[in-house]
Structures are given as structure tokens and as C-alpha cells.
Design a protein around this motif. Structure first.
Motif: not given
Length: 371
Positions: A7-10, A13-20, A84-87
Motif C-alpha cells: 500500500v505504501e508503494r502505491e 506513486k500518488v504523492l509523486h504524481r501530485f508533486v509532478m 492512481s488514487v483509486s488504485k
């Protein structure tokens, strides 16, 4: 823990996409704003009469097209983030069981006495964390009465810890001097480390603090026999004050992790003097439950599949042993070598004349058999 890591890996990914997405949105919007400002400046400078209407029309159309494309691009990327959030939600559903009541005794908190113990444990945890107002609200709503003698040590502990986090050593030093003998009985190094850290803070001030540092070094005298090498290093660093400790062989004295270390040492020794565990009982219980829950869920599933309903009776024992790691070892557990059962308060271990130890149930069986 593997489920948590998944779950932490997913989530990463979401946090990275938010920042980008935030960086890219700012860049595109700034670029659009600049182009619109330039166009507005041209219109103000040359005026509509002097400008070629066909060129102006093309420029305006291109500007509107860029704005539309940018909005569509940002909306598309925003949809990707929603995916990504739904994932993350799907990963949580896939790795964790939403229903855990199957492994919990339904009547465990039915009695008012147990509810009172639970509320007191939560209040103590809140006091430990410095959440005093929340603890007071819980006491009022639950009707729990906490004696001031129990509350006062936590108030003082949190006050000193807060000062240490602000890199203020005075309250901790005063507390250590007041409790010097009790700390010495524990073989604690807290007072020396506090004086050492204060001395280092003086070194940080450079050559202007040299005289004050020399005078403060007198505080090391009671610790000379136990910490001679550390004191020699501190005194040797004075030679490099003119050039800066950060440019000397003693630069390790300025490491920032020393403040976190002194907070941990103070918490450990203060809790030892108060007769408390370093970690909150609620935190330990919660962490142990998180580690044990997946195993218990698997056991419950196996029992249901094999229709062995009588194996687990929801009493004080578990059907199998669950290893929680050495961190959760607080006292020894004795298992009877004859009956292969863990002893309890109702079935305590008994020492025989020969020196062997067995459970009382085993001893009763041997006695009844005439052995």
C-alpha cells in the motif's frame, strides 16, 4: 508488513504524481500568463488602430488555442491522478480485511470496569504524547477521574521534552540536577550528556564564547572518572575555535542527531524514575495487534474450512503461538514439559523437590495417579 509495504508503494506513486502535477501546472500557467501579459502590453503600446487586424486576430486565436490546450492537458493529467488514487483504495481492499470482528471476542469490553481501564489507558497515552487538552476532554466525556499526582509527571515530562525540541537545555539540566542521585543509581549518563550538549552549543558560537566555554567546563568535574575520554575531546576542540569547529577534526561534535538522541535518553530515564515503560502501553498493544491480526485471520479461516469450531474458544489463550519479535518480549513464558501447555494464573508453575518445574495441573494428575 508486506501488505503495508504494498500500500505504501502505491501511495508513494500518488504523492509523486501530485508533486509532478503541481510543478507542471505552475510552469504551464506561468507560461500562459506571460504570453497574455505580452499580448496585452502590445495592444496598450501600439493601439488597435495601428495594429493589423488580421495579425491581431491570428495572435488572439493562437493565444486562445494555447489556453484551451493547457486546460485540456491539465484536466487529463488530473484524471490520471484520480486513477492512481483509486488504485490505493484497491490496494488497501486487496491487502487488508475490512471485517476483523471474527477474531475478536464480542463481550471483551462489556463490563464497565474494563471500559474504565481502556479509557484510562487512552488518557495516559494522550498525556504521554503531550495532547493534554484532548485527554481532558476524554476524561470529561467518559467520566474517568485522573488523580493530579498521576497527571503532574507527564506535564513536567512534556514541558521538558518540548524545550529540548526547541534546543533549550535549561529545564532538562535543572531536572537532572534535582534527580542526580536517582539517576546515578540507574547508571544514567543523562546529566553528563546534557552538559556535553550545552558545551557544544557554546562551541557553535565561535571564539566569542571561548571564556564562557572554559568556565562551563567545570561542570564536567564530577564525571571525570567515567567520561575522561569524552571530556578530553571536548577540551581539545577549544584549540580550533578561531578557525571554526566545522573545519576541524572535531566536526563530528556538531552532528544534529544529538538532539534526537538526548530526547530519547531523557524519555527513557524519566520513565524509569517514574516506574513507567518507555513506550506507551496503548502503542505497544496496538502494534502487537497489527502484527498478530493477519495470522489470526488466517487461523480463523483454516478453522472454518476444517470445521474445527471448538479449537478457539476466545478465552485467554490462542490456538497457536504468534511471534511478535524480541521488541515485544517483556516477561518469560513457561510451558509445562508434561502437558505441553502454557501456565497461567489459574495453572501456575510448581517446583518439585528434585528441581524440575511443571504446571500445577500436571502435578495434580501425577498425584492422583499415585506417582
Amino acid at each position: 508488513m508486506e501488505q503495508c509495504a504494498c500500500v505504501e508503494r502505491e501511495l508513494e506513486k500518488v504523492l509523486h504524481r501530485f508533486v509532478m502535477y503541481g510543478h507542471q501546472s505552475e510552469e504551464r500557467l506561468d507560461e500562459l500568463l506571460r504570453s497574455v501579459c505580452e499580448l496585452r502590453g502590445q495592444l496598450v503600446t501600439f493601439g488597435v488602430q495601428d495594429a493589423d487586424l488580421s495579425v491581431l486576430s491570428q495572435t488572439m486565436a493562437q493565444c486562445c488555442k494555447n489556453i484551451k490546450e493547457t486546460v485540456q492537458l491539465l484536466a487529463s493529467r488530473h484524471k490520471d491522478i484520480h486513477g492512481s488514487v483509486s488504485k490505493v483504495g484497491k490496494a488497501i481492499d486487496r491487502n487488508f480485511d475490512a471485517e476483523v470482528s471474527a477474531v475478536v471476542a464480542e463481550t471483551v469490553w462489556d463490563s464497565p470496569e474494563r471500559q474504565k481501564y481502556l479509557s484510562e489507558t487512552i488518557v495516559e497515552h494522550l498525556y504521554r504524547q503531550g495532547m493534554l487538552s484532548v485527554a481532558e476532554d476524554l476524561c470529561q466525556e467518559s467520566g474517568v477521574v485522573i488523580d493530579m499526582s498521576m497527571k503532574q509527571p507527564f506535564l513536567e515530562l512534556n514541558r521538558i521534552l518540548e524545550a529540548l525540541r526547541m534546543q533549550n537545555l535549561r529545564p532538562a539540566l535543572e531536572w537532572a540536577v534535582t534527580n542526580r542521585q536517582r539517576l546515578l543509581d540507574l547508571n544514567s549518563t543523562l546529566e553528563f550528556k546534557l552538559h556535553r550538549l550545552y558545551f557544544i552549543s557554546l562551541l557553535n558560537g565561535g571564539i566569542t564564547n571561548q571564556l564562557e566555554a572554559l568556565q562551563y567546563a567545570r561542570h564536567f568535574q564530577p564525571f571525570a572518572s567515567q567520561h575522561q575520554r569524552d571530556i578530553q575531546i571536548l577540551m581539545g576542540s577549544l584549540v580550533y575555535l578561531r578557525h571554526g569547529i566545522e573545519n576541524s577534526p572535531y566536526r563530528s561534535l556538531l552532528e544534529t542527531n544529538q538532539w534526537a538522541e538526548i530526547c530519547n535518553i531523557f524519555t527513557r530515564d524519566a520513565c524509569a524514575l517514574l516506574g513507567l515503560s518507555v513506550e506507551s502501553p496503548l502503542s505497544v498493544s496496538f502494534a502487537s495487534g497489527c502484527m498478530a491480526l493477519p495470522v489470526l485471520m488466517n487461523i480463523k479461516q483454516v478453522i472454518e474450512q476444517r470445521q474445527c469450531s471448538g479449537v478457539w474458544t476466545h478465552k485467554d489463550e490462542l490456538p497457536i503461538e504468534i511471534d511478535l519479535g524480541k521488541k515485544c518480549w517483556y516477561h518469560s513464558v513457561f510451558a509445562c514439559p508434561i502437558l505441553r501447555q502454557q501456565t497461567s494464573e489459574s495453572n501456575p508453575p510448581m517446583k518439585l523437590i528434585c528441581g524440575h518445574v511443571i504446571s500445577r495441573d500436571a502435578l495434580n494428575k501425577l498425584t492422583n495417579a499415585g506417582k
